[in-house]
Scaffold this active site. Structure first.
Site, mmCIF file in Angstrom:
data_model
loop_
_atom_site.group_PDB
_atom_site.id
_atom_site.type_symbol
_atom_site.label_atom_id
_atom_site.label_comp_id
_atom_site.label_asym_id
_atom_site.label_seq_id
_atom_site.Cartn_x
_atom_site.Cartn_y
_atom_site.Cartn_z
ATOM 1 N N LYS A 284 0.868 -1.169 0.000
ATOM 2 C CA LYS A 284 0.000 0.000 0.000
ATOM 3 C C LYS A 284 0.909 1.225 0.000
ATOM 4 C CE LYS A 284 -3.496 2.646 2.419
ATOM 5 N NZ LYS A 284 -4.121 2.952 3.729
ATOM 6 N N GLY B 192 -8.604 9.129 9.402
ATOM 7 C CA GLY B 192 -8.981 9.185 10.808
ATOM 8 C C GLY B 192 -10.025 10.216 11.169
ATOM 9 N N ALA C 274 -9.885 5.678 3.943
ATOM 10 C CA ALA C 274 -9.764 6.875 4.785
ATOM 11 C C ALA C 274 -11.089 7.616 4.916
ATOM 12 C CB ALA C 274 -8.685 7.820 4.267
ATOM 13 N N GLY C 275 -11.390 7.978 6.152
ATOM 14 C CA GLY C 275 -12.544 8.809 6.441
ATOM 15 C C GLY C 275 -13.818 8.074 6.783
ATOM 16 N N ASN D 190 -9.993 1.487 9.553
ATOM 17 C CA ASN D 190 -9.115 1.296 10.700
ATOM 18 C C ASN D 190 -9.620 2.073 11.914
ATOM 19 O OD1 ASN D 190 -5.482 1.562 11.246
ATOM 20 N ND2 ASN D 190 -7.092 0.947 12.612
ATOM 21 N N THR D 191 -9.532 3.392 11.847
ATOM 22 C CA THR D 191 -9.855 4.225 13.005
ATOM 23 C C THR D 191 -11.250 3.955 13.558
ATOM 24 O OG1 THR D 191 -8.364 5.994 12.273
ATOM 25 C CG2 THR D 191 -10.112 6.602 13.817
#
EC number: 2.8.1.10
Length: 256
Positions: free
Chosen positions: A95, A156, A182-183, A204-205
């Site tokens: 990645k 995040g 992301a987001g 993830n977050t």
């Protein structure tokens, strides 16, 4: 079934390894998510030993590892990190992340394209994290990237699909898998991404910082499955006008 380069995945949910309270919780959440592809930042693992607190449980879990170059600020730094990862982990999957601004963590489009082209020539399977720019995504595809990973919102931030209009264009024109990265902050964001045609999402977050990461991982697994099923079912067209589901005439006569 999702195919990227030389691998196939049953799950359309990819997960990360950052921000978890413990390695044990990380593994439990990943298992609950059903994810088969997991990213890890090279700067967070000890590549000299496979009993690293993050690396060892992932190897034991049997997931496909996707090392990332998070922390790299230039193409040269990313290429160096990629070469280290391939040597240490024995994988040519990568990645690609290059974000020079630590506040916003937005990907550098010029350095990303430059690094992607070089890494593909070196035999890497490159999945680049990039802005939701349809032109850039097409260029990344043209230089040989196995998939593109445009952002939904800053890393995040949990803001969701703030780039929805551009993501739709990227999905429409892509001939490689599109992974929204992301987001994504709640499971409904993931459902929306799959409904609109994304091949997968990376989360993830939203999982790691939840009060109950395992429960949230389960919710994301179900949300991704729901979004994929909804897309495959082919939803009806949107309309400006109402369309009755029951007859508006003749019912009185039928009752007479």
């Amino acid at each position: 079934m999702l195919r990227i380069a030389d691998k196939t995945f049953d799950s359309h949910l990819f997960t990360g390894t950052g921000k978890f309270a413990s390695s044990q919780l990380m593994v439990e959440a990943i298992r609950a998510s059903g994810s088969q592809l997991v990213t890890l930042a090279m700067k967070r693992v000890d590549l000299r030993q496979h009993n690293d607190a993050i690396l060892a449980p992932l190897i034991e879990a049997g997931v496909t590892l996707l090392p990332n170059t998070s922390g790299a600020k230039t193409a040269e730094e990313a290429i160096f990190a990629a070469q280290l990862a391939r040597e240490a982990l024995g994988t040519h999957w990568l990645k690609l992340e290059i974000h020079p601004d630590a506040r916003w963590l937005l990907p550098d489009p010029i350095e990303t394209l430059k690094a992607a082209e070089a890494l593909v020539k070196q035999g890497f399977v490159v999945l680049p994290y990039c802005g939701a720019d349809p032109v850039l995504c097409k260029r990344l595809e043209e230089v040989g990237c196995a998939a593109v990973m445009p952002l939904g919102a800053p890393i995040g931030s949990n803001q969701g699909l703030e780039t929805k209009a551009m993501l739709e264009i990227i999905i429409q024109q892509a001939t490689v898998p599109v992974v929204v990265d992301a987001g994504i902050g709640v499971p409904s964001h993931a459902t929306q991404a799959l409904e609109m045609g994304a091949d997968a999402v990376l989360v993830n977050t939203a999982i790691a910082v939840a009060d109950n990461p395992v429960m949230m991982a389960t919710a994301f697994r179900l949300a991704v499955e729901a979004g994929l099923l909804a897309r495959q079912a082919v939803p009806g067209n949107r309309s400006t006008y109402a369309s009755a589901t029951s007859p508006l005439t003749g019912f009185l006569e039928a009752l007479a």
